[in-house]
Scaffold this active site. Structure first.
Site, short mmCIF file in Angstrom:
data_model
loop_
_atom_site.label_atom_id
_atom_site.label_comp_id
_atom_site.label_asym_id
_atom_site.label_seq_id
_atom_site.Cartn_x
_atom_site.Cartn_y
_atom_site.Cartn_z
N ASN A 2 9.67 -53.34 -4.81
CA ASN A 2 10.83 -53.09 -4.87
C ASN A 2 12.01 -53.24 -4.86
O ASN A 2 12.32 -54.66 -4.63
CB ASN A 2 11.36 -52.42 -3.48
N GLU A 3 12.98 -53.32 -5.12
CA GLU A 3 14.17 -53.98 -5.52
C GLU A 3 13.71 -55.83 -5.24
O GLU A 3 14.83 -56.24 -4.29
CB GLU A 3 15.63 -53.88 -4.81
N CYS B 93 11.90 -51.35 1.31
CA CYS B 93 11.38 -52.89 1.77
C CYS B 93 10.26 -52.30 2.68
O CYS B 93 9.92 -54.06 2.60
CB CYS B 93 12.83 -53.34 2.59
N GLU C 29 11.01 -42.62 2.76
CA GLU C 29 10.82 -44.12 3.49
C GLU C 29 11.21 -44.16 4.47
O GLU C 29 11.48 -43.75 5.28
CB GLU C 29 11.68 -45.23 2.61
#
Ligand code: AHR
Length: 764
Positions: free
Chosen positions: A344-345, A220, A24
């Site tokens: 993502n999460e 994120c 990331e």
């Protein structure tokens, strides 16, 4: 004698692509990191949207003239700002300071310089391009002649005569306006000598892990931003990241800086291919969970098309629209995309309602693609359960789990994945780490990985985050640290490397009989003091009762000034108890925190209702300052509303109630260190791998028995001081080393040192 018996003929499950990496662009991991571009703010697009301290001239300095950034006649519609230099007779210009302390230039190396430029009619002076050492002056010089009044690309190669930390200096003379954009400097010596390539030292560290897959581009980063793909702070849309770098839009990253997107989807796929890792992209799910922005259902098509087109871009023939684009970019062969994560999460129903649309459309067109759902940022809780429910209902192949925890959580939860059901989707542990880069952290992670490997329920796993530029830290710990000069792996990196380099093809049955005992690190029951706390929030706590008896009726108000704490003086150290109070938020950003089982500042439990942007309610444990989430729900505190809060502690069980509704039930598992942690596997060539993690502070003497006639045994061990770390000064402080083994017939005798990870490869 302790005994480990291996059964190479009894295969348990294939290990497939178990160990991989997650890239990331956090901590300047791409720009100013893996992406080898040396010029910072090459397109003069830096803006306060990215970072409050930015302006269009960030990282640039003027040298004796007036300069300004304009946008009247841009290079293209995505790259709208450019530099105007007012040249006034004498030699003047600009210099770029690069990232970190400057550009680390090496004697004898070649550097590719380029810019887009235009001039006013009549201007014919040379433009001087220099790399100038702060210590010794110019180390490389070239000249370029700008020949057009329209934007043209100009380039030259600078060969460094000396090493040094340099600035890139661009000067000219005469009397004119000179216009510059997309000013770029790359070492020729990128990883595999790719154009627009990657920093060789960092890429090599990644390649040496031999990861089976690479998750990218976030995190994120993927789901934070605007829903409009043309917005400066758009969610991460892959189509913005391919093609000519000068035409890629610049982007605000939620990590507080600017992303050039020069390292984009094509480069990610290429890098995966270069290091033999399967690509695992993460696409946004038409939803920003940070700000609860969701695309209406009847507008989902472009988002789903992004997913379908990405698969075509990666796998389509050159006859297809996106396969043809891939070929035009230089890769006619497919990239063989096998895995795709949607979201993502994610937390919030908006995600769980949208995921099925993506899933159905993708599976209809590409049933072979393995789809990965999401289960939020914690190892448990309401959103976590919804993530699993959603994956089961949609028949996703995997569920992405994320958690950052204390090393002791890893010890206590070692058997987590043995409790998962075989017929459920498999786990993609897409982000995990224990808080810290010490050898102790790495050791605890190793013990956890042995169980992950043996359980058979984890299909893929990758540590996070991967990279950190030491001068731009958003998040730590990280696997690899670097600056402008060098890069080093942490002890966690070397543990990952040992496991990745020695994964094995299939797990095999093995048994362990230990004479040694387990060692408990923590009390089984929760005891300690009680505190009330707020962060940036003014709140009242009153009518406080313990076990039904009022201990403080009037209560107190905590001010809205950073972190505020008040001890419940009326009681001392408490074990089993029932705490009830009234609470009201008067002003601020968050809600209420009740700490209990407090044994000093770094060891406690707490319940926060109204945490993280006033979205969460969570129960956490903190061990030696390192926090783990034990229970989680989405809950917000309403201002000026009176709540009745209750915490009940019974031995190791925590119950939390809001207005008499049970919101959390958390069971604290004690951290008990087993005599040894093991995993064993076999390779297709018949070699057998045994991983042994000794977390105890005495050695583990063992006889390892196989049914093989052993011909050769090789292996590596990593051991050291529990608090030891690697550093720029001492990058190899904690690294594995080769060891010799004593063996005869089918038996190996070995003493596994205290605090060690050993990998043994046995050939029959
Ligand atoms: O790995 C750092 C961050 O942690 C990731 O961006 C996010 O997915 C998680 O919260």
């Amino acid at each position: 004698m302790n005994k480990i018996t291996l059964y190479p003929d009894k295969k348990l499950h294939p290990l497939g692509d178990l160990y991989g990496i997650f890239f990331e662009d956090i901590n300047h991991a791409a720009d100013g990191g893996l992406y080898a571009e040396m010029v910072q703010n090459r397109s003069f697009e830096f803006d306060t949207i990215d970072n409050r301290r930015y302006n269009p001239l960030t990282a640039w300095e003027t040298l004796g003239c007036e300069v300004r950034v304009e946008n009247a006649y841009p290079l293209n519609r995505n790259n709208t700002h450019y530099l105007v230099i007012e040249v006034n007779d004498y030699e003047c210009g600009v210099e770029n300071h690069g990232f970190n302390d400057g550009m680390h230039i090496k004697k004898g190396e070649r550097y590719k310089f380029s810019f887009y430029a235009r001039r006013n009619t009549g201007f014919s002076k040379d433009v001087n391009i220099r790399l100038v050492s702060k210590e010794t002056g110019p180390v490389a010089c070239e000249t370029i002649k700008i020949t057009s009044c329209d934007w043209e690309k100009y380039q030259c190669v600078l060969t460094a005569e000396e090493s040094g930390v340099c600035y890139l200096v661009i000067t000219t003379s005469g009397k004119s306006l000179v216009y510059l954009d997309d000013v770029s400097l790359f070492p020729e010596n990128t990883y595999k000598n790719r154009e627009n390539g990657l920093r060789r030292d960092i890429a090599t560290l990644l390649a040496e892990l031999k990861p089976k897959f690479m998750r990218f581009p976030g995190g994120c980063l993927v789901h934070d931003g605007n829903l409009d793909p043309h917005a400066r702070n758009s969610l991460y849309r892959w189509k913005n990241t391919i093609g000519d770098v000068s035409e890629r839009p610049t982007r605000r990253s939620n990590w507080g800086y600017n992303q050039t997107l020069g390292l984009g989807y094509y480069e990610y796929f290429l890098f995966c291919e270069d290091i033999g890792a399967k690509p695992l992209p993460v696409l946004p799910a038409a939803y920003n969970p940070h700000h609860h922005d969701a695309v209406p259902f009847d507008e989902l098509k472009p988002w789903i098309d992004d997913a379908l087109d990405l698969i075509e871009f990666a796998n389509g023939t050159t006859e297809t629209k996106w396969g043809k684009i891939r070929a035009e970019l230089g890769h006619s062969e497919p990239f063989n995309l096998e895995y795709l994560a949607i979201g993502n999460e994610e937390v919030g129903d908006d995600f769980f309602e949208r995921y099925p649309y993506f899933h159905k459309a993708i599976k209809e067109k590409y049933p072979e693609i393995k789809l990965i759902g999401s289960s939020g940022p914690f190892p448990c809780g309401g959103e976590f359960e919804k993530g699993w429910k959603c994956a089961r209902e949609n028949k996703s192949e995997m569920v992405d789990e994320h958690y950052y925890v204390s090393p002791e959580w890893m010890i206590a939860n070692n058997k987590r994945y043995f409790e998962y059901k075989k017929d459920d989707p498999k786990v993609f542990l897409g982000e995990y780490a224990s808080w810290g880069n010490t050898f102790y952290n790495a050791l605890c992670e190793a013990s956890y990985m042995t169980a992950m490997e043996t359980s058979g329920n984890v299909a893929l796993a990758c540590y996070a985050p991967l990279l950190c530029n030491a001068d731009y830290v958003n998040w730590k710990p990280d696997l690899i640290w670097f600056n402008g000069e060098s890069a080093y792996g942490t002890p966690n990196y070397y543990v990952q490397k040992l496991f990745m380099n020695n994964q094995g093809d299939s797990a095999i049955e093995h048994s362990v009989v230990s004479e040694k005992n387990s060692v408990a690190l923590s009390d089984e029951n929760i005891t300690g003091e009680i505190f009330f706390k707020t962060v940036d929030t003014e709140a009242q706590f009153y009518d406080i009762k313990i076990n039904g008896k009022t201990v403080n009726e009037k209560g107190f108000t905590l001010k809205r000034e950073g972190s505020q704490m008040k001890k419940l003086e009326e009681v001392g150290i408490l074990g089993d108890f029932e705490l009830e109070c009234k609470a009201k938020e008067l002003d601020g950003k968050r809600g209420f925190i009740i700490c209990f089982g407090v044994k000093g500042y770094g060891n406690l439990y707490h319940w926060e209702f109204g945490g993280w942007q006033n979205q969460d309610s969570a129960v956490c444990s903190t061990v030696n300052y390192r926090e783990s989430v034990l229970a989680h729900e989405l809950r917000s505190v309403e201002k000026d509303r009176e709540y009745t809060l209750k915490v009940v502690v019974r031995k190791n069980v925590i119950l939390c109630y809001i207005d008499n509704e049970l919101v959390h039930e958390a069971v604290v598992k004690p951290a008990v260190v087993e005599p040894v942690y093991t995993a064993s596997s076999v390779n297709e060539d018949g070699s057998v791998v045994l991983k042994v993690v000794n977390l105890q502070d005495t050695e583990y003497n063992a006889e390892i028995e196989t049914n093989m006639n052993i011909q050769r045994v090789a292996g590596e061990v990593i051991t050291g001081d529990l608090n030891a770390e690697n550093s720029f000064e001492n990058p190899k402080n904690i690294v594995p080393c080769n060891i010799a083994f004593e063996y005869e017939g089918s038996v190996i005798k070995h003493s596994f040192p205290s605090h060690s990870v050993t990998v043994i490869v046995i050939n029959g």
